[in-house]
Design an enzyme around this catalytic site. Structure first.
Site, PDB file in Angstrom:
ATOM      1  N   CYS A 381       0.827  -1.205   0.000  1.00 29.24           N
ATOM      2  CA  CYS A 381       0.000   0.000   0.000  1.00 29.24           C
ATOM      3  C   CYS A 381       0.866   1.262   0.000  1.00 29.24           C
ATOM      4  O   CYS A 381       1.411   1.615  -1.030  1.00 29.24           O
ATOM      5  CB  CYS A 381      -0.986  -0.037   1.165  1.00 29.24           C
ATOM      6  SG  CYS A 381      -2.433   0.973   0.835  1.00 29.24           S
ATOM      7  N   HIS A 507      -3.562  -4.887   0.161  1.00 28.38           N
ATOM      8  CA  HIS A 507      -2.996  -5.448   1.392  1.00 28.38           C
ATOM      9  C   HIS A 507      -3.068  -6.976   1.373  1.00 28.38           C
ATOM     10  O   HIS A 507      -4.010  -7.564   1.903  1.00 28.38           O
ATOM     11  CB  HIS A 507      -3.786  -4.941   2.607  1.00 28.38           C
ATOM     12  CG  HIS A 507      -3.573  -3.495   2.896  1.00 28.38           C
ATOM     13  ND1 HIS A 507      -2.550  -3.050   3.708  1.00 28.38           N
ATOM     14  CD2 HIS A 507      -4.237  -2.393   2.491  1.00 28.38           C
ATOM     15  CE1 HIS A 507      -2.591  -1.721   3.792  1.00 28.38           C
ATOM     16  NE2 HIS A 507      -3.606  -1.306   3.056  1.00 28.38           N
ATOM     17  N   GLU A 509      -1.574  -8.962   3.127  1.00 31.64           N
ATOM     18  CA  GLU A 509      -1.437  -9.526   4.493  1.00 31.64           C
ATOM     19  C   GLU A 509      -2.772  -9.910   5.117  1.00 31.64           C
ATOM     20  O   GLU A 509      -2.808 -10.585   6.133  1.00 31.64           O
ATOM     21  CB  GLU A 509      -0.676  -8.554   5.404  1.00 31.64           C
ATOM     22  CG  GLU A 509      -1.403  -7.276   5.803  1.00 31.64           C
ATOM     23  CD  GLU A 509      -1.184  -6.110   4.845  1.00 31.64           C
ATOM     24  OE1 GLU A 509      -0.885  -6.350   3.655  1.00 31.64           O
ATOM     25  OE2 GLU A 509      -1.335  -4.949   5.280  1.00 31.64           O
TER      26      GLU A 509
HETATM   27  N1  GLN Z   1      -1.930   6.810   3.049  1.00 28.73           N
HETATM   28  C1  GLN Z   1      -2.026   6.100   1.839  1.00 28.73           C
HETATM   29  C2  GLN Z   1      -3.379   6.270   1.171  1.00 28.73           C
HETATM   30  O1  GLN Z   1      -4.338   6.657   1.783  1.00 28.73           O
HETATM   31  C3  GLN Z   1      -1.702   4.639   2.034  1.00 28.73           C
HETATM   32  C4  GLN Z   1      -2.709   3.914   2.850  1.00 28.73           C
HETATM   33  C5  GLN Z   1      -2.210   2.609   3.391  1.00 28.73           C
HETATM   34  O2  GLN Z   1      -1.020   2.337   3.396  1.00 28.73           O
HETATM   35  N2  GLN Z   1      -3.100   1.790   3.888  1.00 28.73           N
HETATM   36  O3  GLN Z   1      -3.525   6.001   0.007  1.00 28.73           O
END
Ligand code: GLN
Length: 533
Positions: A381, A507, A509
């Site tokens: 992410c 994600h 994970e």
């Molecule tokens: N802050 C980033 C976004 O909002 C990444 C979010 C995250 O890593 N879950 O896109």
């Protein structure tokens, strides 16, 4: 449908979630279909807006619900996918009741905790398993008995058990039996008191799980049984497991927890065959190889902030018969120190998800180190956004490239808000959330790892790769390895001239299990093993 309620006493952090999940595992291995759910007494509608320092990781479900990290344990320990119906907070309960009141549903009546709040809680207990092929619903109540906020939940459970009958619903109470060094004894008084609190509300546990650091002697068991009014064999010793949380179901099985639960609920099912699970545990405990990686984050002080990532690493490591030592490094460290000092000795680098500006430059330097030194890099992410910024700045020469999350109007907004996000004002549950499809390109490491081109992964982000820079970056060796099916959203990137550099907007994970490690985590661990070989 049978119901098991898991409550906790004496102190928090007793591992109620793990106890509930472990019971789920055992029942599932006996052939039952189990769904687990969590009811949290706090007033936030969901944990999505809570700081990881406060609450640990936010776990995301397929349907986009942002939930407590215990749901992560539940999904890793059992096989029924969970939905937003399995994650309730007082905030949601009150929100529903107040909306009903405004709509006029209770017209003329005074709206009260009993019956209105408790009725809503009861209907949510049932909803957890509704419309699904489920035999047992296990509901964990957050917090400890005696908490003011928890009272409506306990009262609702009392009513619920009365309505469905004690043969269909039981309480399993998790408590602490501390060892007092000076006295050289285990003490049962805190457990007695927490059971007394439950009784005040009209709840009598059927099973007592005693968390302890020392074995419960026959005397202690007898005392607990007598004072807490549970049968002697329903006093379950639950000592800290020595190596891995995946030993918990095995330890509880040795204490016959599942037998007692099945007996109490009148469930006649064969014993649990835990052979496969035990083999997994053996691989975790006795690995043949060893590899060290760095996790460059910013919530490294909170032990649960990167829970699912650490669990996914354990699953992948077991599949590769190795132990992965994870060095958690504060990203801000690299804003003052040369990354080589801490990253010189590792075989892989993970940059996890995150929000806000703090630590960003440090993560970019860690990413640059991975790219320039051919160290396997896995970006999750924010970790993909970091990789994009690093490449734009240091390979494409786009000076000042960054994300509009960190700077309002940068010269090169290589990461920008999704168009549909631009009009969003509120912060609760407004990100791009839940499962989305992704198509992987030919000849990529990701395709090799997954073994198929069409995948589904969970998301939680507001910002996205800015397509304005696509061609320019691709020409320099940045590989757009996965996109949304329409090709519009960049979901996964790789680097052409690097042994293993994979970063995804989603994600992974949240979808790894002990005996089904996630393809990308496995690919990453294999690359780390190859790095120093
Ligand atoms: N802050 C980033 C976004 O909002 C990444 C979010 C995250 O890593 N879950 O896109």
């Amino acid at each position: 449908m049978k119901y098991i309620f898991v409550t906790g006493g004496v102190v928090s952090s007793l591992g109620k979630g793990l106890a509930a999940a472990s019971l789920g595992t055992l029942l599932e291995h006996r052939g039952l279909k189990v769904v687990l759910q969590k009811f949290d007494p706090y007033l936030n509608v969901d944990p999505g807006t809570m700081n990881p320092f406060e609450h640990g990781e936010v776990y995301v479900l397929d349907d986009g619900a942002e939930t407590d990290l215990d749901l992560g344990h539940y999904e890793r320990f059992t096989n029924t996918p969970l939905t937003r119906a399995n994650s309730t907070s007082s905030g949601q309960v009150y929100e529903t009741v107040i909306q009903n009141e405004r709509r006029g549903d209770y017209l003329g009546k005074t709206v009260q905790v009993i019956p209105h709040i408790t009725n809503e809680i009861k209907s949510r207990i049932e909803r957890g398993g509704e419309g699904r092929d489920v035999d047992v619903v296990i509901t964990e109540i957050g917090g400890t008995t005696g908490d003011i906020e928890g009272l409506p939940f306990l009262e609702a459970i009392r009513q619920f058990i009365q309505e469905v009958g004690p043969q269909n619903a039981i309480v399993m109470h998790v408590t602490l039996v501390p060892f007092i060094k000076a006295a050289g004894e285990l003490k049962t008084k805190p457990s007695q008191q927490s059971i007394a609190k439950l009784r005040e509300i009209g709840l009598q546990p059927t099973v007592l799980i005693a968390r302890t650091e020392e074995p419960l002697g026959a005397d202690t068991r007898a005392k607990l049984s007598q004072f807490c009014s549970v049968p002697l064999d329903a006093v379950i010793e639950c000592r800290d497991v020595p190596h891995t949380i995946y030993e918990c179901p095995l330890a509880l099985q040795a204490e016959h927890l599942d037998d007692i639960v099945c007996r109490s609920l009148g469930l006649t099912v064969p014993p649990a065959d835990m052979t496969k699970w035990r083999k997994f545990v053996d691989r975790v405990i006795k690995p043949k190889k060893h590899v060290r990686i760095a996790l460059v984050g910013k919530y490294t002080d909170h032990k649960d902030a990167y829970k699912s990532i650490l669990e996914s690493i354990t699953h992948a490591a077991a599949a590769c018969d190795c132990h992965v030592e994870v060095k958690q490094v504060e990203a801000e460290d690299f804003e003052v120190h040369d990354p080589a000092e801490k990253l010189g000795q590792v075989s892989g680098i993970i940059v996890p998800g995150g929000f806000g500006e703090r630590g960003i430059e440090g993560k970019i330097r860690a990413c640059q180190f991975a790219r320039e030194h051919g160290v396997p890099y896995f970006g999750l992410c924010l970790g993909m956004q970091i990789a994009t910024i690093e490449f734009a700045r240091n390979v494409c020469g786009l000076k000042g490239a960054t994300s509009t999350e960190f700077e309002k109007a940068p010269t090169h907004p290589v990461i920008d808000l999704l168009p549909e996000q631009k009009k969003v004002k509120g912060k609760g549950a407004t990100m791009r959330l839940g499962t989305w499809e992704c198509h992987l390109a030919e000849g990529t490491k990701a395709l090799q790892a997954y073994g198929k081109a069409d995948i589904r992964e969970r998301h939680r982000h507001r910002f996205e790769f800015n397509n304005t820079y696509r061609e320019q970056m691709e020409a320099a060796g940045f590989v757009i390895a996965g996109t949304s099916p329409d090709g519009r959203l960049v979901e996964l990137i790789e680097l052409r001239d690097h042994p293993w550099f994979v970063a995804c907007q989603f994600h992974p994970e949240f979808q790894s299990k002990p005996n089904a490690p996630h393809a990308l985590f496995k690919g990453f661990v294999q690359a780390c093993l190859a790095h120093h070989a």
